[in-house]
Scaffold this motif. Structure first.
Motif, PDB file in Angstrom:
ATOM      1  N   HIS A 188       0.834  -1.199   0.000  1.00 19.31           N
ATOM      2  CA  HIS A 188       0.000   0.000   0.000  1.00 19.31           C
ATOM      3  C   HIS A 188       0.868   1.248   0.000  1.00 19.31           C
ATOM      4  CE1 HIS A 188       0.729  -1.076   4.244  1.00 19.31           C
ATOM      5  NE2 HIS A 188       0.674   0.222   4.499  1.00 19.31           N
ATOM      6  N   ALA A 189       0.282   2.357  -0.396  1.00 15.84           N
ATOM      7  CA  ALA A 189       1.000   3.631  -0.422  1.00 15.84           C
ATOM      8  C   ALA A 189      -0.021   4.764  -0.404  1.00 15.84           C
ATOM      9  CB  ALA A 189       1.881   3.731  -1.656  1.00 15.84           C
ATOM     10  N   LEU A 190       0.324   5.863   0.277  1.00 17.51           N
ATOM     11  CA  LEU A 190      -0.549   7.031   0.379  1.00 17.51           C
ATOM     12  C   LEU A 190       0.074   8.201  -0.354  1.00 17.51           C
ATOM     13  CD1 LEU A 190      -1.377   6.937   4.223  1.00 17.51           C
ATOM     14  CD2 LEU A 190      -2.526   5.722   2.369  1.00 17.51           C
ATOM     15  N   VAL A 191      -0.773   8.948  -1.049  1.00 17.44           N
ATOM     16  CA  VAL A 191      -0.323  10.138  -1.775  1.00 17.44           C
ATOM     17  C   VAL A 191      -1.305  11.263  -1.468  1.00 17.44           C
ATOM     18  CG1 VAL A 191      -0.013  11.161  -4.061  1.00 17.44           C
ATOM     19  CG2 VAL A 191       0.799   8.840  -3.612  1.00 17.44           C
ATOM     20  N   SER A 192      -0.819  12.438  -1.133  1.00 14.61           N
ATOM     21  CA  SER A 192      -1.688  13.589  -0.916  1.00 14.61           C
ATOM     22  C   SER A 192      -2.172  14.135  -2.253  1.00 14.61           C
ATOM     23  CB  SER A 192      -0.951  14.695  -0.147  1.00 14.61           C
ATOM     24  OG  SER A 192      -0.871  14.410   1.224  1.00 14.61           O
ATOM     25  N   VAL A 193      -3.453  14.453  -2.333  1.00 13.30           N
ATOM     26  CA  VAL A 193      -4.006  15.044  -3.553  1.00 13.30           C
ATOM     27  C   VAL A 193      -4.674  16.381  -3.252  1.00 13.30           C
ATOM     28  CG1 VAL A 193      -4.312  12.836  -4.730  1.00 13.30           C
ATOM     29  CG2 VAL A 193      -6.154  13.734  -3.305  1.00 13.30           C
ATOM     30  N   SER A 194      -4.711  16.784  -1.994  1.00 13.05           N
ATOM     31  CA  SER A 194      -5.261  18.086  -1.618  1.00 13.05           C
ATOM     32  C   SER A 194      -4.167  19.142  -1.721  1.00 13.05           C
ATOM     33  CB  SER A 194      -5.819  18.035  -0.198  1.00 13.05           C
ATOM     34  OG  SER A 194      -4.881  17.496   0.704  1.00 13.05           O
ATOM     35  N   GLU A 195      -4.588  20.413  -1.674  1.00 14.78           N
ATOM     36  CA  GLU A 195      -3.620  21.515  -1.793  1.00 14.78           C
ATOM     37  C   GLU A 195      -2.574  21.442  -0.693  1.00 14.78           C
ATOM     38  OE1 GLU A 195      -3.581  26.415  -1.973  1.00 14.78           O
ATOM     39  OE2 GLU A 195      -5.470  25.321  -2.186  1.00 14.78           O
ATOM     40  N   GLU A 196      -3.024  21.194   0.539  1.00 18.20           N
ATOM     41  CA  GLU A 196      -2.109  21.018   1.665  1.00 18.20           C
ATOM     42  C   GLU A 196      -1.839  19.530   1.862  1.00 18.20           C
ATOM     43  OE1 GLU A 196      -0.719  23.453   3.402  1.00 18.20           O
ATOM     44  OE2 GLU A 196      -1.773  25.028   2.295  1.00 18.20           O
ATOM     45  N   ASP A 197      -0.682  19.215   2.409  1.00 19.28           N
ATOM     46  CA  ASP A 197      -0.380  17.822   2.704  1.00 19.28           C
ATOM     47  C   ASP A 197      -1.445  17.260   3.653  1.00 19.28           C
ATOM     48  OD1 ASP A 197       1.901  17.863   1.175  1.00 19.28           O
ATOM     49  OD2 ASP A 197       3.240  18.261   2.863  1.00 19.28           O
ATOM     50  N   ALA A 198      -1.970  16.109   3.308  1.00 20.85           N
ATOM     51  CA  ALA A 198      -2.998  15.479   4.136  1.00 20.85           C
ATOM     52  C   ALA A 198      -2.384  14.926   5.428  1.00 20.85           C
ATOM     53  CB  ALA A 198      -3.682  14.365   3.366  1.00 20.85           C
ATOM     54  N   VAL A 199      -3.219  14.828   6.466  1.00 22.52           N
ATOM     55  CA  VAL A 199      -2.811  14.237   7.741  1.00 22.52           C
ATOM     56  C   VAL A 199      -3.754  13.077   8.030  1.00 22.52           C
ATOM     57  CG1 VAL A 199      -2.443  14.597  10.210  1.00 22.52           C
ATOM     58  CG2 VAL A 199      -1.968  16.451   8.583  1.00 22.52           C
ATOM     59  N   VAL A 200      -3.200  11.914   8.333  1.00 17.17           N
ATOM     60  CA  VAL A 200      -4.018  10.735   8.608  1.00 17.17           C
ATOM     61  C   VAL A 200      -3.636  10.150   9.962  1.00 17.17           C
ATOM     62  CG1 VAL A 200      -4.219  10.215   6.151  1.00 17.17           C
ATOM     63  CG2 VAL A 200      -2.447   9.083   7.497  1.00 17.17           C
ATOM     64  N   LEU A 201      -4.595   9.487  10.577  1.00 16.68           N
ATOM     65  CA  LEU A 201      -4.358   8.729  11.802  1.00 16.68           C
ATOM     66  C   LEU A 201      -4.431   7.262  11.461  1.00 16.68           C
ATOM     67  CD1 LEU A 201      -4.109   8.564  14.943  1.00 16.68           C
ATOM     68  CD2 LEU A 201      -6.622   8.471  14.990  1.00 16.68           C
ATOM     69  N   SER A 202      -3.436   6.503  11.881  1.00 19.90           N
ATOM     70  CA  SER A 202      -3.402   5.073  11.616  1.00 19.90           C
ATOM     71  C   SER A 202      -3.227   4.302  12.921  1.00 19.90           C
ATOM     72  CB  SER A 202      -2.260   4.709  10.660  1.00 19.90           C
ATOM     73  OG  SER A 202      -2.446   5.313   9.398  1.00 19.90           O
ATOM     74  N   VAL A 203      -3.838   3.133  12.988  1.00 19.18           N
ATOM     75  CA  VAL A 203      -3.640   2.214  14.110  1.00 19.18           C
ATOM     76  C   VAL A 203      -3.333   0.851  13.525  1.00 19.18           C
ATOM     77  CG1 VAL A 203      -4.611   1.186  16.185  1.00 19.18           C
ATOM     78  CG2 VAL A 203      -5.265   3.516  15.528  1.00 19.18           C
ATOM     79  N   CYS A 204      -2.159   0.325  13.852  1.00 17.69           N
ATOM     80  CA  CYS A 204      -1.709  -0.961  13.314  1.00 17.69           C
ATOM     81  C   CYS A 204      -1.675  -2.005  14.416  1.00 17.69           C
ATOM     82  CB  CYS A 204      -0.309  -0.844  12.706  1.00 17.69           C
ATOM     83  SG  CYS A 204      -0.218   0.250  11.283  1.00 17.69           S
ATOM     84  N   THR A 205      -1.869  -3.251  14.025  1.00 16.08           N
ATOM     85  CA  THR A 205      -1.634  -4.356  14.943  1.00 16.08           C
ATOM     86  C   THR A 205      -0.329  -5.018  14.551  1.00 16.08           C
ATOM     87  OG1 THR A 205      -2.835  -5.923  13.518  1.00 16.08           O
ATOM     88  CG2 THR A 205      -4.097  -4.763  15.197  1.00 16.08           C
ATOM     89  N   ARG A 206       0.559  -5.175  15.535  1.00 20.50           N
ATOM     90  CA  ARG A 206       1.851  -5.807  15.325  1.00 20.50           C
ATOM     91  C   ARG A 206       2.664  -5.082  14.254  1.00 20.50           C
ATOM     92  NH1 ARG A 206      -1.633  -9.839  14.646  1.00 20.50           N
ATOM     93  NH2 ARG A 206      -0.881 -10.294  12.580  1.00 20.50           N
ATOM     94  N   GLY A 207       3.853  -5.585  13.993  1.00 19.56           N
ATOM     95  CA  GLY A 207       4.689  -5.039  12.928  1.00 19.56           C
ATOM     96  C   GLY A 207       5.137  -3.623  13.196  1.00 19.56           C
ATOM     97  N   ASP A 208       5.760  -3.040  12.232  1.00 21.91           N
ATOM     98  CA  ASP A 208       6.258  -1.665  12.343  1.00 21.91           C
ATOM     99  C   ASP A 208       5.304  -0.710  11.661  1.00 21.91           C
ATOM    100  OD1 ASP A 208       8.611  -2.552  13.546  1.00 21.91           O
ATOM    101  OD2 ASP A 208       9.498  -2.992  11.589  1.00 21.91           O
ATOM    102  N   ALA A 209       5.286   0.513  12.108  1.00 18.13           N
ATOM    103  CA  ALA A 209       4.455   1.551  11.505  1.00 18.13           C
ATOM    104  C   ALA A 209       5.213   2.197  10.350  1.00 18.13           C
ATOM    105  CB  ALA A 209       4.066   2.583  12.555  1.00 18.13           C
ATOM    106  N   ALA A 210       5.648   1.395   9.403  1.00 17.92           N
ATOM    107  CA  ALA A 210       6.498   1.913   8.343  1.00 17.92           C
ATOM    108  C   ALA A 210       5.677   2.585   7.267  1.00 17.92           C
ATOM    109  CB  ALA A 210       7.279   0.749   7.737  1.00 17.92           C
TER     110      ALA A 210
END
Length: 210
Positions: A188-210
């Motif tokens: 997966h990959a995220l790309v901002s498409v709004s004028e300002e850089d988007a801000v997201v909140l993520s919650v992961c189980t296990r692994g790294d938050a890479a």
């Protein structure tokens, strides 16, 4: 002088009483089954034909049920003998942990495409990894490979809009307030498409938050 264990056992056998479930904490198990089904002592009494006082004494380990009483319990409660004799579950102790992260006080980990802020970093052995991300990437071409890590991920857009690219699906545009849950070992990959850089909140189980 008190009788030894062998003498006590012999006396029980001679008197016709059997120590059928005494070492198995059957009283605790009976109470566990009753409460799990939201039954009162009266409910169990009606189901089994055993007096409420008898049931109460069994639950409080004041008496050991006879073989006949055990038969009435398993027949009346609709369970089999192994279920009744299973040791009571040990209740997990609630540790009551908490970890406050004030705005901007998380651990910052900038990358060429994302600027992560890891949250609740003081707790060890967490089952979830929460983090906030400023999505700096503006094109999928900025990624040399898919982002992937073990576990599952919940993502919500806090501000702006993003394009979510995933390995097995068409790109998906998400706006402020939109959320998605996905298997994070899928590329997966995220790309901002709004004028300002988007801000997201993520919650992961296990692994790294890479």
């Amino acid at each position: 002088m008190p009788a030894n264990t062998d003498q006590q056992a012999a006396l029980r056998i001679a008197s016709g009483r059997k120590p059928f479930v005494e070492p198995l904490r059957l009283g605790e198990r009976l109470k566990e089954i009753r409460l799990a089904n939201h039954w009162t002592l009266e409910d169990v009494s009606q189901r089994t034909g055993l007096a409420r006082s008898t049931l109460s004494k069994i639950e409080n380990n004041q008496i050991s049920p006879t073989f006949t009483a055990v038969q009435k319990l398993i027949n009346g409660l609709g369970i089999d003998l192994p279920q009744l004799l299973t040791p009571p579950r040990v209740q997990a102790r609630t540790m009551g942990r908490r970890d406050l992260t004030r705005q901007g006080e998380g651990q910052h980990h900038p990358t060429p495409t994302y600027e992560h802020e890891l949250l609740s970093c003081e707790l060890a052995q967490k089952r979830m990894i929460p983090f906030k991300t400023i999505v700096r990437a503006r094109s999928f071409d900025e990624f040399s490979e898919w982002v992937r890590h073990d576990g599952e991920e919940f993502l919500m857009v806090l501000t702006g809009e993003i394009q979510l690219y995933t390995e097995f699906y068409e790109p998906l545009q998400l706006a402020q307030g939109d959320s998605i849950y996905f298997d994070s070992d899928m590329g997966h990959a995220l790309v901002s498409v709004s004028e300002e850089d988007a801000v997201v909140l993520s919650v992961c189980t296990r692994g790294d938050a890479a």
